[in-house]
Design a protein around this motif. Structure first.
Motif, PDB file in Angstrom:
ATOM      1  N   GLN A 226      45.037   1.072  41.258  1.00  0.00           N
ATOM      2  CA  GLN A 226      45.209  -0.321  41.665  1.00  0.00           C
ATOM      3  C   GLN A 226      46.586  -0.532  42.295  1.00  0.00           C
ATOM      4  O   GLN A 226      46.704  -1.141  43.366  1.00  0.00           O
ATOM      5  CB  GLN A 226      45.054  -1.214  40.429  1.00  0.00           C
ATOM      6  N   ASN A 227      47.629  -0.009  41.648  1.00  0.00           N
ATOM      7  CA  ASN A 227      48.990  -0.170  42.170  1.00  0.00           C
ATOM      8  C   ASN A 227      49.151   0.512  43.515  1.00  0.00           C
ATOM      9  O   ASN A 227      49.756  -0.042  44.440  1.00  0.00           O
ATOM     10  CB  ASN A 227      50.007   0.382  41.171  1.00  0.00           C
ATOM     11  N   GLU A 228      48.627   1.716  43.630  1.00  0.00           N
ATOM     12  CA  GLU A 228      48.752   2.450  44.890  1.00  0.00           C
ATOM     13  C   GLU A 228      47.914   1.807  45.992  1.00  0.00           C
ATOM     14  O   GLU A 228      48.349   1.724  47.141  1.00  0.00           O
ATOM     15  CB  GLU A 228      48.376   3.913  44.689  1.00  0.00           C
TER      16      GLU A 228
ATOM     17  N   LEU B  38      39.945   2.860  50.959  1.00  0.00           N
ATOM     18  CA  LEU B  38      38.973   2.917  49.877  1.00  0.00           C
ATOM     19  C   LEU B  38      39.445   3.787  48.736  1.00  0.00           C
ATOM     20  O   LEU B  38      40.326   4.626  48.896  1.00  0.00           O
ATOM     21  CB  LEU B  38      37.627   3.419  50.398  1.00  0.00           C
ATOM     22  N   ALA B  39      38.845   3.543  47.589  1.00  0.00           N
ATOM     23  CA  ALA B  39      39.077   4.367  46.408  1.00  0.00           C
ATOM     24  C   ALA B  39      37.835   5.229  46.220  1.00  0.00           C
ATOM     25  O   ALA B  39      36.715   4.757  46.412  1.00  0.00           O
ATOM     26  CB  ALA B  39      39.294   3.482  45.183  1.00  0.00           C
TER      27      ALA B  39
ATOM     28  N   ILE C 279      40.617  -4.647  44.538  1.00  0.00           N
ATOM     29  CA  ILE C 279      41.829  -3.906  44.172  1.00  0.00           C
ATOM     30  C   ILE C 279      42.068  -4.015  42.660  1.00  0.00           C
ATOM     31  O   ILE C 279      42.338  -3.016  41.997  1.00  0.00           O
ATOM     32  CB  ILE C 279      43.049  -4.393  44.976  1.00  0.00           C
ATOM     33  N   LYS C 280      41.915  -5.206  42.111  1.00  0.00           N
ATOM     34  CA  LYS C 280      42.154  -5.417  40.673  1.00  0.00           C
ATOM     35  C   LYS C 280      41.121  -4.699  39.807  1.00  0.00           C
ATOM     36  O   LYS C 280      41.370  -4.455  38.630  1.00  0.00           O
ATOM     37  CB  LYS C 280      42.167  -6.903  40.351  1.00  0.00           C
TER      38      LYS C 280
ATOM     39  N   GLY D  55      40.678   9.847  44.154  1.00  0.00           N
ATOM     40  CA  GLY D  55      41.912   9.203  44.593  1.00  0.00           C
ATOM     41  C   GLY D  55      41.651   8.096  45.589  1.00  0.00           C
ATOM     42  O   GLY D  55      40.820   7.220  45.362  1.00  0.00           O
ATOM     43  N   LEU D  56      42.347   8.173  46.714  1.00  0.00           N
ATOM     44  CA  LEU D  56      42.267   7.152  47.750  1.00  0.00           C
ATOM     45  C   LEU D  56      41.996   7.800  49.099  1.00  0.00           C
ATOM     46  O   LEU D  56      42.223   8.991  49.286  1.00  0.00           O
ATOM     47  CB  LEU D  56      43.592   6.375  47.821  1.00  0.00           C
TER      48      LEU D  56
END
Length: 141
Positions: free
Chosen positions: A19-21, A79-80, A11-12, A84-85
């Motif tokens: 990352q925030n989303e 996943l990214a 995530i980081k 996007g996501l």
């Protein structure tokens, strides 16, 4: 490395907005599935070749293949991707279920046979996404 640490590092490693989303979605899924098994799939096959996007998995179910062999896998994937996501809902037998039941209400997202892909969480209805996740969490429990 411990799975939760790999998830945190993954995530980081994302650009700040993503990352925030991603962290928000991770927290949301863990609210729905607080005691679930967590997975981290790096997207590589047994030969080390990148075959998919790295994915955080939640929960578990058993996949049964046509030859009768089985494999444990996650129920929900996060996943990214380049645009996007995505949230993957694994193990649905009806490949039109997501589109038929959530495609018109989820918001600005591409809804496929097992994936919901969107540019930003601002583009989707999070309450509908929660319904989808809760549905899969309860299916065949």
């Amino acid at each position: 490395m411990e799975i939760k640490a790999r998830i945190r590092d993954f995530i980081k490693s994302q650009p700040e907005l993503k990352q925030n989303e991603m962290q928000e979605l991770h927290n949301l899924i863990l609210q729905i599935l607080p005691n679930c098994k967590q997975w981290y799939f790096d997207g590589k096959n047994e030969n080390g070749k990148q075959i998919a996007h790295p994915t955080i998995g939640y929960g578990n179910y058993t996949i049964t293949y046509k030859d009768g062999s089985t494999r444990e896998f996650f129920r929900i994937g996060l996943l990214a991707n380049t645009t996007g996501l995505a949230v993957h809902i694994m193990g649905l037998e009806d490949k039109k279920f997501l589109q038929d039941n959530y495609g018109k209400t989820i918001g600005k997202a591409k809804v496929g046979s097992y994936g919901i892909t969107f540019k930003s969480i601002m583009d989707i209805n999070l309450e509908i996404l929660k319904e989808v996740i809760f549905f899969r969490a309860e299916l065949n429990n």
